[in-house]
Design a protein around this motif. Structure first.
Motif, mmCIF file in Angstrom:
data_model
loop_
_atom_site.group_PDB
_atom_site.id
_atom_site.type_symbol
_atom_site.label_atom_id
_atom_site.label_comp_id
_atom_site.label_asym_id
_atom_site.label_seq_id
_atom_site.Cartn_x
_atom_site.Cartn_y
_atom_site.Cartn_z
ATOM 1 N N HIS A 126 13.575 -9.183 4.366
ATOM 2 C CA HIS A 126 12.308 -9.062 3.666
ATOM 3 C C HIS A 126 11.403 -7.969 4.231
ATOM 4 O O HIS A 126 10.272 -7.827 3.789
ATOM 5 C CB HIS A 126 11.570 -10.405 3.663
ATOM 6 C CG HIS A 126 11.275 -10.948 5.025
ATOM 7 N ND1 HIS A 126 12.258 -11.341 5.898
ATOM 8 C CD2 HIS A 126 10.104 -11.166 5.668
ATOM 9 C CE1 HIS A 126 11.705 -11.783 7.020
ATOM 10 N NE2 HIS A 126 10.401 -11.683 6.909
ATOM 11 N N PHE A 127 11.864 -7.205 5.200
ATOM 12 C CA PHE A 127 11.071 -6.090 5.718
ATOM 13 C C PHE A 127 11.851 -4.792 5.598
ATOM 14 O O PHE A 127 13.054 -4.742 5.872
ATOM 15 C CB PHE A 127 10.670 -6.315 7.180
ATOM 16 C CG PHE A 127 9.602 -7.347 7.353
ATOM 17 C CD1 PHE A 127 8.336 -7.164 6.806
ATOM 18 C CD2 PHE A 127 9.852 -8.511 8.060
ATOM 19 C CE1 PHE A 127 7.349 -8.113 6.962
ATOM 20 C CE2 PHE A 127 8.873 -9.472 8.217
ATOM 21 C CZ PHE A 127 7.615 -9.282 7.665
ATOM 22 N N ALA A 128 11.146 -3.741 5.205
ATOM 23 C CA ALA A 128 11.796 -2.443 5.050
ATOM 24 C C ALA A 128 12.059 -1.827 6.421
ATOM 25 O O ALA A 128 11.224 -1.922 7.318
ATOM 26 C CB ALA A 128 10.907 -1.517 4.226
ATOM 27 N N PRO A 129 13.202 -1.157 6.619
ATOM 28 C CA PRO A 129 13.461 -0.454 7.878
ATOM 29 C C PRO A 129 12.523 0.740 8.016
ATOM 30 O O PRO A 129 11.951 1.225 7.032
ATOM 31 C CB PRO A 129 14.916 -0.016 7.748
ATOM 32 C CG PRO A 129 15.186 0.000 6.285
ATOM 33 C CD PRO A 129 14.333 -1.071 5.686
ATOM 34 N N SER A 130 12.374 1.218 9.234
ATOM 35 C CA SER A 130 11.379 2.252 9.526
ATOM 36 C C SER A 130 11.599 3.531 8.726
ATOM 37 O O SER A 130 10.635 4.198 8.333
ATOM 38 C CB SER A 130 11.375 2.572 11.025
ATOM 39 O OG SER A 130 10.884 1.475 11.756
ATOM 40 N N ASP A 131 12.874 3.896 8.478
ATOM 41 C CA ASP A 131 13.105 5.127 7.726
ATOM 42 C C ASP A 131 12.624 5.003 6.277
ATOM 43 O O ASP A 131 12.127 5.976 5.690
ATOM 44 C CB ASP A 131 14.579 5.531 7.775
ATOM 45 C CG ASP A 131 15.510 4.483 7.193
ATOM 46 O OD1 ASP A 131 15.138 3.288 7.176
ATOM 47 O OD2 ASP A 131 16.614 4.847 6.755
ATOM 48 N N VAL A 132 12.726 3.818 5.711
ATOM 49 C CA VAL A 132 12.223 3.597 4.357
ATOM 50 C C VAL A 132 10.697 3.591 4.351
ATOM 51 O O VAL A 132 10.060 4.136 3.448
ATOM 52 C CB VAL A 132 12.783 2.285 3.775
ATOM 53 C CG1 VAL A 132 12.151 1.973 2.413
ATOM 54 C CG2 VAL A 132 14.297 2.358 3.656
ATOM 55 N N VAL A 133 10.113 2.972 5.368
ATOM 56 C CA VAL A 133 8.652 2.988 5.505
ATOM 57 C C VAL A 133 8.154 4.426 5.535
ATOM 58 O O VAL A 133 7.208 4.796 4.830
ATOM 59 C CB VAL A 133 8.213 2.238 6.779
ATOM 60 C CG1 VAL A 133 6.714 2.432 7.025
ATOM 61 C CG2 VAL A 133 8.536 0.750 6.672
ATOM 62 N N MET A 134 8.807 5.257 6.337
ATOM 63 C CA MET A 134 8.393 6.656 6.446
ATOM 64 C C MET A 134 8.547 7.380 5.113
ATOM 65 O O MET A 134 7.692 8.190 4.722
ATOM 66 C CB MET A 134 9.200 7.354 7.539
ATOM 67 C CG MET A 134 8.865 8.830 7.705
ATOM 68 S SD MET A 134 7.113 9.130 8.082
ATOM 69 C CE MET A 134 7.054 8.561 9.782
ATOM 70 N N LYS A 135 9.627 7.114 4.406
ATOM 71 C CA LYS A 135 9.863 7.763 3.113
ATOM 72 C C LYS A 135 8.705 7.488 2.151
ATOM 73 O O LYS A 135 8.165 8.419 1.533
ATOM 74 C CB LYS A 135 11.176 7.264 2.519
ATOM 75 C CG LYS A 135 11.427 7.689 1.064
ATOM 76 C CD LYS A 135 12.705 7.063 0.531
ATOM 77 C CE LYS A 135 12.895 7.363 -0.955
ATOM 78 N NZ LYS A 135 11.868 6.684 -1.790
ATOM 79 N N PHE A 136 8.313 6.227 2.021
ATOM 80 C CA PHE A 136 7.233 5.885 1.098
ATOM 81 C C PHE A 136 5.881 6.390 1.600
ATOM 82 O O PHE A 136 5.029 6.788 0.802
ATOM 83 C CB PHE A 136 7.188 4.381 0.871
ATOM 84 C CG PHE A 136 8.219 3.872 -0.089
ATOM 85 C CD1 PHE A 136 8.187 4.248 -1.427
ATOM 86 C CD2 PHE A 136 9.224 3.014 0.337
ATOM 87 C CE1 PHE A 136 9.134 3.781 -2.337
ATOM 88 C CE2 PHE A 136 10.179 2.533 -0.554
ATOM 89 C CZ PHE A 136 10.138 2.918 -1.886
ATOM 90 N N CYS A 137 5.694 6.386 2.919
ATOM 91 C CA CYS A 137 4.428 6.877 3.473
ATOM 92 C C CYS A 137 4.269 8.372 3.222
ATOM 93 O O CYS A 137 3.150 8.855 3.006
ATOM 94 C CB CYS A 137 4.338 6.565 4.965
ATOM 95 S SG CYS A 137 4.019 4.822 5.342
ATOM 96 N N ARG A 138 5.357 9.104 3.235
ATOM 97 C CA ARG A 138 5.290 10.530 2.916
ATOM 98 C C ARG A 138 5.012 10.741 1.425
ATOM 99 O O ARG A 138 4.276 11.656 1.040
ATOM 100 C CB ARG A 138 6.585 11.216 3.318
ATOM 101 C CG ARG A 138 6.712 11.405 4.831
ATOM 102 C CD ARG A 138 8.086 11.918 5.227
ATOM 103 N NE ARG A 138 8.151 12.179 6.668
ATOM 104 C CZ ARG A 138 9.288 12.319 7.345
ATOM 105 N NH1 ARG A 138 10.455 12.231 6.707
ATOM 106 N NH2 ARG A 138 9.262 12.540 8.646
ATOM 107 N N GLU A 139 5.575 9.874 0.595
ATOM 108 C CA GLU A 139 5.349 9.979 -0.840
ATOM 109 C C GLU A 139 3.904 9.663 -1.210
ATOM 110 O O GLU A 139 3.331 10.285 -2.107
ATOM 111 C CB GLU A 139 6.287 9.027 -1.582
ATOM 112 C CG GLU A 139 6.166 9.116 -3.092
ATOM 113 C CD GLU A 139 7.170 8.224 -3.804
ATOM 114 O OE1 GLU A 139 7.075 8.096 -5.046
ATOM 115 O OE2 GLU A 139 8.048 7.647 -3.128
ATOM 116 N N TYR A 140 3.317 8.703 -0.490
ATOM 117 C CA TYR A 140 1.933 8.293 -0.757
ATOM 118 C C TYR A 140 1.068 8.531 0.488
ATOM 119 O O TYR A 140 0.387 7.640 0.978
ATOM 120 C CB TYR A 140 1.884 6.811 -1.142
ATOM 121 C CG TYR A 140 2.635 6.473 -2.403
ATOM 122 C CD1 TYR A 140 2.117 6.798 -3.656
ATOM 123 C CD2 TYR A 140 3.867 5.823 -2.352
ATOM 124 C CE1 TYR A 140 2.804 6.484 -4.826
ATOM 125 C CE2 TYR A 140 4.561 5.500 -3.512
ATOM 126 C CZ TYR A 140 4.018 5.839 -4.747
ATOM 127 O OH TYR A 140 4.693 5.511 -5.902
#
Length: 272
Positions: free
Chosen positions: A42-56
């Motif tokens: 239920h938690f996104a891995p750090s690389d996915v977190v970074m991907k979305f944070c760069r997008e937004y």
């Protein structure tokens, strides 16, 4: 603009993330958010977190969740996280107590890298993960476990998530009053809405015989909602609660601005 320093990336669904970002825009909020790298579905891995944070990038700021095990931590990973763009770290359910010798080099490195640390303090409800990791919880995350850390690394910015919750609220307030580098948020169960303006004022009164009426310790609060990608309304309701608790304690605007994002903006160099 407000800064929410405590949020969870619990979905990799682009539609859910977009919905959360739109809610944050409506709240006029920038959100510092962490996922998880322990195999939690239920938690996104750090690389996915970074991907979305760069997008937004105008609304999401990445924080890295650190797993404190019974083994020595590779300190070079912290430099890599900083170089990748992570702006803070989240620490929760350590294998040993927060101030164990094994973890002290981590805090020293975080101080060097100027990465603020959000520590879960207090209550943590039982869940399936416990059967796998079998770690002690409440005593390992008692706010008093931050005392040694704050004394040893006085430039490390430490935030107590939940102000200890109802289990350790007094201890949490004491740490805020004793240490210049210890702050607290009121997010989550045990503190969010359960803590009245009067109760908070009593917790933050001066430890000296003559009561301090300036409310100086309110300036050590950090806005943190404990919201989730899948539950963006938590942030909206937390905003109302923070504004209410500050209004009822008649805090000056300067203090309110610091609580709602000014302090974190300085830490993360977000001014302007």
């Amino acid at each position: 603009m407000f800064i929410d320093f405590h949020a969870h990336f619990d979905s990799c669904d682009p539609a859910e993330v977009k919905k959360f970002v739109r809610a944050a825009e409506a709240n006029d909020c920038v959100t510092v958010i962490s996922g998880g790298d322990m195999g939690d579905d239920h938690f996104a891995p750090s690389d996915v977190v970074m991907k979305f944070c760069r997008e937004y990038s105008d609304r999401l700021i990445p924080a890295a969740k650190l797993d404190f095990t019974d083994r020595e931590f590779d300190l070079s990973q912290l430099r890599k996280l900083k170089d990748q763009g992570f702006k803070a770290v989240k620490i929760i359910y350590p294998y040993y107590e927060y101030d164990h010798d094994l973890y002290m080099p981590i805090y020293e490195e975080l101080q060097k890298l100027e990465l603020p640390a959000l520590f879960h303090t207090g209550v943590y409800r039982p869940q399936a993960l416990d059967e796998r990791i079998r770690r002690p919880m409440l005593l390992n995350m008692d706010p008093y476990r931050l005392d040694r850390i704050a004394r040893s690394f006085q430039k490390l910015r430490i935030v107590e998530a939940h102000l200890g919750t109802s289990a350790f609220r007094l201890q949490g307030a004491q740490m805020v009053k004793i240490h210049a580098n210890v702050y607290a948020d009121l997010g989550g169960s045990g503190s969010w809405k359960a803590l009245t303006p009067q109760m908070l004022a009593e917790l933050f009164c001066s430890p000296l015989y003559v009561r301090d009426a300036t409310g100086q310790y309110f300036g050590k609060l950090i806005f943190g909602s404990d919201c989730y990608i899948t539950i963006p309304d938590v942030q909206t309701r937390a905003l109302r609660y923070y504004h209410h608790i500050m209004e009822m304690n008649d805090l000056p605007q300067e203090t309110r601005d610091a609580v709602m994002g000014g302090t974190v903006a300085r830490w993360l160099n977000l001014q302007g």
